[in-house]
Design an enzyme around this catalytic site. Structure first.
Site, short mmCIF file in Angstrom:
data_model
loop_
_atom_site.label_atom_id
_atom_site.label_comp_id
_atom_site.label_asym_id
_atom_site.label_seq_id
_atom_site.Cartn_x
_atom_site.Cartn_y
_atom_site.Cartn_z
N HIS A 69 0.84 -1.20 0.00
CA HIS A 69 0.00 0.00 0.00
C HIS A 69 0.88 1.25 0.00
O HIS A 69 0.80 2.09 0.90
CB HIS A 69 -0.94 -0.03 1.21
CG HIS A 69 -1.81 -1.24 1.24
ND1 HIS A 69 -3.09 -1.27 0.72
CD2 HIS A 69 -1.57 -2.51 1.69
CE1 HIS A 69 -3.60 -2.48 0.85
NE2 HIS A 69 -2.69 -3.25 1.45
N HIS A 73 -2.05 3.15 -5.29
CA HIS A 73 -2.22 1.70 -5.11
C HIS A 73 -3.70 1.35 -4.99
O HIS A 73 -4.55 2.22 -4.77
CB HIS A 73 -1.45 1.21 -3.88
CG HIS A 73 -1.99 1.71 -2.58
ND1 HIS A 73 -1.60 2.90 -2.02
CD2 HIS A 73 -2.91 1.19 -1.71
CE1 HIS A 73 -2.23 3.09 -0.87
NE2 HIS A 73 -3.05 2.08 -0.66
N ASP A 75 -6.54 -1.03 -2.95
CA ASP A 75 -6.89 -1.82 -1.76
C ASP A 75 -7.85 -2.92 -2.18
O ASP A 75 -8.91 -2.65 -2.75
CB ASP A 75 -7.57 -0.96 -0.71
CG ASP A 75 -6.65 0.05 -0.06
OD1 ASP A 75 -5.43 -0.10 -0.16
OD2 ASP A 75 -7.17 1.01 0.55
N HIS A 79 -7.73 -6.81 2.46
CA HIS A 79 -6.93 -5.85 3.23
C HIS A 79 -7.55 -5.55 4.59
O HIS A 79 -6.84 -5.25 5.55
CB HIS A 79 -6.77 -4.57 2.40
CG HIS A 79 -6.11 -3.43 3.10
ND1 HIS A 79 -4.95 -3.56 3.82
CD2 HIS A 79 -6.44 -2.11 3.17
CE1 HIS A 79 -4.59 -2.40 4.31
NE2 HIS A 79 -5.48 -1.49 3.93
N HIS A 207 -12.66 1.88 4.60
CA HIS A 207 -12.08 0.54 4.59
C HIS A 207 -13.11 -0.48 5.12
O HIS A 207 -13.29 -1.55 4.54
CB HIS A 207 -10.82 0.48 5.44
CG HIS A 207 -9.62 1.14 4.82
ND1 HIS A 207 -9.42 2.49 4.87
CD2 HIS A 207 -8.56 0.60 4.16
CE1 HIS A 207 -8.28 2.78 4.26
NE2 HIS A 207 -7.74 1.65 3.82
#
Length: 260
Positions: A69, A73, A75, A79, A207
């Site tokens: 990362h 980049h 994800d 992750h 996330h």
């Protein structure tokens, strides 16, 4: 003329141009810094193996070392803990990595407030002007943060209270994961969450929700100002790392020349 032949012809004439949305990758590339006792990834580095000399008289090559990362980049779901049973980078379908680019410009708001958060209402306002987010789209959020991409201190914008970079509200993260028909979200900052997202509930909601919903994030984008709000096509090209939770990626956009 086939559609692909037409695309090649349009590229040759300049009717379609390719815009590179990728930051350069070097040991100076700004990277996320987690506080102690949390562990950080290693920065990108090159190790010379030969350079037209005795170890390799006719060639030059290097070993590279990098965290997954680092820099621009992608994800992958695996992750994050919410996506721990999901796809690694090598398992993401290529069809999910190419799609319509939808550019949400909040650069004025982010210039006024580095902690600015995109909410559902901002996306709804974009949809009222440009139409619904299409299936398999990539929502690319322009904050102007790419102007700081070569300046680690300004890019991370950290003080004793944390890193001050724009991001998304918890409600927006949940909506993007559960409602929006997108493949993923792209940002100009070091991560898909706001700099102060460690204090949200849940922690790092982009996330948490996005990767848990088999959607993807791309970071440290450049040149979003060269894209129209709609009409461009984005190509996301990570390394297909088996077991990889993320990968440095080259991100390209195909953009039609504006009619005069």
């Amino acid at each position: 003329m086939s559609q692909l032949t037409g695309l090649l012809a349009s590229l040759a004439t300049g009717e379609v141009r390719v815009v590179d949305l990728t930051n350069t990758l070097s040991s100076e590339t700004p990277t996320l810094r987690l506080p102690d006792p949390l562990a950080n990834l290693v920065d990108f580095s090159l190790e010379e193996v030969s350079a037209y000399n005795e170890p390799g008289p006719f060639w030059k090559h290097h070993n590279i070392s990098t965290g997954e990362h680092i820099g621009t980049h992608l994800d992958a779901p695996v992750h994050w803990v919410t996506g721990r049973g999901g796809k690694d980078v090598s398992q993401i379908e290529p069809s999910r990595l190419v799609g319509p680019a939808c550019v949400l410009d909040v650069s004025r708001e982010a210039a006024a407030d580095p902690d600015f958060l995109v909410d559902v209402e901002h996306i709804k306002a974009w949809e009222a002007e440009h139409g619904p987010l299409p299936e398999n789209a990539w929502l690319l959020v322009r904050t102007g943060w790419d102007a700081y991409a070569q300046d680690r201190e300004r890019f991370l914008n950290a003080d004793e209270t944390g890193s001050h970079t724009p991001g998304f509200t918890v409600e927006c993260a949940r909506w993007l994961a559960d409602v929006a028909p997108i493949s993923g979200v792209g940002v100009e900052t070091v991560g898909i969450d706001a700099g102060l997202a460690g204090g949200m509930d849940p922690l790092f909601p982009m996330h948490y929700f996005l990767l848990g919903a088999d959607k993807y994030g791309i970071t440290s984008l450049q040149n979003l100002g060269q894209l129209p709000a709609t009409g461009a096509v984005v190509v996301v090209a990570p390394l297909p790392i088996v077991g990889g939770t993320g990968s440095p990626a080259r991100i390209l956009a195909f953009v039609e020349r504006a009619s005069s």
